[in-house]
Structures are given as structure tokens and as C-alpha cells.
Design a protein around this motif. Sequence first.
Motif, short mmCIF file in Angstrom:
data_model
loop_
_atom_site.label_atom_id
_atom_site.label_comp_id
_atom_site.label_asym_id
_atom_site.label_seq_id
_atom_site.Cartn_x
_atom_site.Cartn_y
_atom_site.Cartn_z
N UNK A 95 83.03 -23.89 88.83
CA UNK A 95 83.85 -22.79 88.33
C UNK A 95 84.57 -23.22 87.07
N UNK A 96 84.71 -22.30 86.16
CA UNK A 96 85.62 -22.41 85.03
C UNK A 96 86.65 -21.31 85.22
N UNK A 97 87.90 -21.70 85.43
CA UNK A 97 88.95 -20.75 85.77
C UNK A 97 90.25 -21.19 85.10
N UNK A 98 91.04 -20.24 84.69
CA UNK A 98 92.23 -20.52 83.91
C UNK A 98 93.18 -21.49 84.62
N UNK A 99 93.50 -22.60 83.93
CA UNK A 99 94.49 -23.54 84.44
C UNK A 99 93.94 -24.75 85.14
N UNK A 100 92.68 -24.73 85.54
CA UNK A 100 92.07 -25.85 86.25
C UNK A 100 91.22 -26.66 85.27
N UNK A 101 91.11 -27.98 85.52
CA UNK A 101 91.68 -28.74 86.63
C UNK A 101 93.00 -29.45 86.32
N UNK A 102 93.70 -29.07 85.23
CA UNK A 102 95.04 -29.64 85.03
C UNK A 102 95.94 -29.30 86.21
N UNK A 103 95.73 -28.13 86.77
CA UNK A 103 96.31 -27.76 88.07
C UNK A 103 95.15 -27.38 88.98
N UNK A 106 94.39 -23.03 90.83
CA UNK A 106 93.37 -22.00 90.57
C UNK A 106 92.05 -22.29 91.28
N UNK A 107 91.64 -23.56 91.32
CA UNK A 107 90.39 -23.90 92.01
C UNK A 107 90.52 -23.66 93.51
N UNK A 114 85.87 -17.34 97.70
CA UNK A 114 84.42 -17.37 97.89
C UNK A 114 84.00 -18.09 99.17
N UNK A 115 84.94 -18.76 99.83
CA UNK A 115 84.62 -19.41 101.10
C UNK A 115 84.02 -20.79 100.97
N UNK A 116 84.13 -21.42 99.80
CA UNK A 116 83.60 -22.78 99.60
C UNK A 116 84.34 -23.44 98.46
N UNK A 117 84.55 -24.75 98.59
CA UNK A 117 85.22 -25.48 97.52
C UNK A 117 84.28 -25.69 96.34
N UNK A 118 84.71 -25.39 95.14
CA UNK A 118 83.88 -25.74 93.98
C UNK A 118 83.83 -27.25 93.81
#
Length: 363
Positions: A95-103, A106-107, A114-118
Motif C-alpha cells: 500500500x501507498x497511503x498518506x503518512x506511512x511508513x513515517x507513522x 495509516x497502514x 482490508x482484513x490483512x496487514x500490508x
Amino acid sequence: MRNGTVRRRRTSALVVAILLLGPLLTGCSTVQSAAAWNDPRHPVAGGDATGSGPAPLWTGPGQVQAKGSAESTTGRTPAYDISSLLQPSKKYLGVEINGAPDSMAPAEQFASWVGAKPNIIGQYLAWGTSFDTTAASNAWSYGALDFVVWEPWNTTLAKIASGASDSYIESFATAVRALNVPIAMSFGHEFNGNWYPWGTTGTTPAQFVAAWQHIHKLFAAEGATNVIWIWDPNDIDAVPDVQLKQYYPGDAYVDWVGVTGYWTQDGPSTYGSLYLPTLEEIREFTEKPFIIAETSVEAGSDESASLTELFDAVKQHSDILGFVWYDFDKGGDWRIENRPSLLSQFQSDVASGGFGLVVKPTS
């Protein structure tokens, strides 16, 4: 990912605007680029060496450990052995999502949706910015690879190849080696398009190859073999006249082939029309495994069918290792969380098989 939903609809005026505003629009995520550009939070090196302990150095193609003998005799922790990550038994869900992975919040939120860890978390990093050790450490502690999309704004590929950025590249590589967790990294993504200054309007294939190989060699010289190198063209539907082979650095310099391709309402709508032509062209010169390095599904009447095509493409092809979902509202709303029906389908597709790869060893 560029502004707008269909890449081939770019006008010359918009291309000029991107060239002028490039550093302000670094990467697909405007938030990431603003945070990354000359961010004092990012040290050149940091963290204790961690990873696989006494595991042997990985010396497969493109991962030659230039300083291996010196490290083995001086007691330095060996570079993390990435070999088990290159051909995994299960698929990657990124996933590419706002704020991650500095935090990681969001992940974690994405995982709850979605029911699963990226297990791959992407971030866009502008040229001149230090390696983000916090982000890489966060991702690894969570059980994911930090995927650095390294964008050469405010320079040229010719300058990089000539050595003008060597001190910067070496300090970056030193930080990657010092942290010593596996990361994935692409350089100059979507190079076969005309919408970035490192693309077809501003550089030649030879310059791209020379810059890529030069960077890779400097990383090897610093012992930073804990990198999975992703060569990432855009799907060729948008740029059918650009031949990819001339941009390929060679198998010794690439671990995965990443393909960027989005499912739009008025563009290619099947695996056979969106990804397959690109994969077939690439298969003429390399057998490296693929990963869909950036993708999403545009909202509309075809969104359910498009999502099915995406998951089926990954599940049914052993040489496609997974995909990275672009979860942003930019150039269109690509987010999964605000489309309940599509989200439910996404959850079912993830649960139905193939995903759930454990990236970080438990011991």
C-alpha cells in the motif's frame, strides 16, 4: 502516479507545469513529498545493525557484496540476506497511503479495512533527501518492506552517471547498510513516459541505464546489498512507441520488474489489455519476477470487474509477486475505504488465497 486519471491524456502544458513544479509535487503523494524535501528529521545514518544475524551474505545476481571479506573478518554484522524475499511462497500486498511508513497508523488502518496487514509500504523520496531510517525501521518492525520510490528531481541522469551526486548516494547507501533491514527501492519510475523530467522528453535510454548502474555500483561498494532493486516502467498502453529494452540496466542490476498501471473507466479494462502487453515485451529480455508497483481502480461502473482482473492477474501468475495499492485522493479518488461494496470485494479477494506473506522472520 501523475495528476489525472489517464496518462495518455496529458497535454504539453501540463508536462511543462510538472517540469516547473516537480520538487513541489514529488512522487504521487504530495504529502510525502512535502515531508521528504530537505526534512531535518531524516538522519544520514542511524539505528543499530539488525537483521539476519549470522546468516551468510547474499551474493546472487546484482547483489555482490563488495566489502564482504572485510566485514566478515572485522566482526561487522553481515548485510541482511534478502534472498528469501525475492521469490516468496505467498504474494505481497502493498500500500501507498498518506503518512506511512513515517507513522504506521495509516497502514494499520488500511489493514483493518482490508482484513490483512500490508507487507510492502511505499513512500516517495525526492533526490537530495536522506534515507528515512525512521520509516524503514517502522515498516520492518510492523512486518513490511519499506518501498522507496526515489525520484531524481532537480538534477539530471547525466550528472548522476558522471559522479556529481556520489557523496549523496554514498551517504544514502551507508545509512541503508547501517540500518541493515531489507528495503525495496526503485529509481526514476515511469521513465518510459514523458511526464517526468527523467522521462523520454529530458533524457536518453543510455543516460538512464548509466545512472541506474552507477547508483547500484555505489551501493554495492558500501556493502548495501540489503536492497531489492525494482525497475519500474509504466504500462506501455500509454506510451506504445517507447521500447523498454533500451532502458533495461541488465539482470545484474535488477531484482524485480515493477509495472505501474491503473484501472480506469475509459482505458484498458482487462489483464490482457492493461498488463499483458507490457509483460510480454519485457519477457523478451529478462526473466526477472514482476510486481505491480503502483495500481488502483477508478470509481465507476467497471470498478468491480477491474478489481477482479487485478486480483486474478496476481493469483494466477506465479511470476507476478503481488501489487502495491495506491490509496490516495489525487487525480481522482483511488481510495478503497470509502467504497463499501468494492471494499467488501477486496476483503474477499485477499482472504481467498495467495496473500498473507510473512516478511519479517519470527526468530
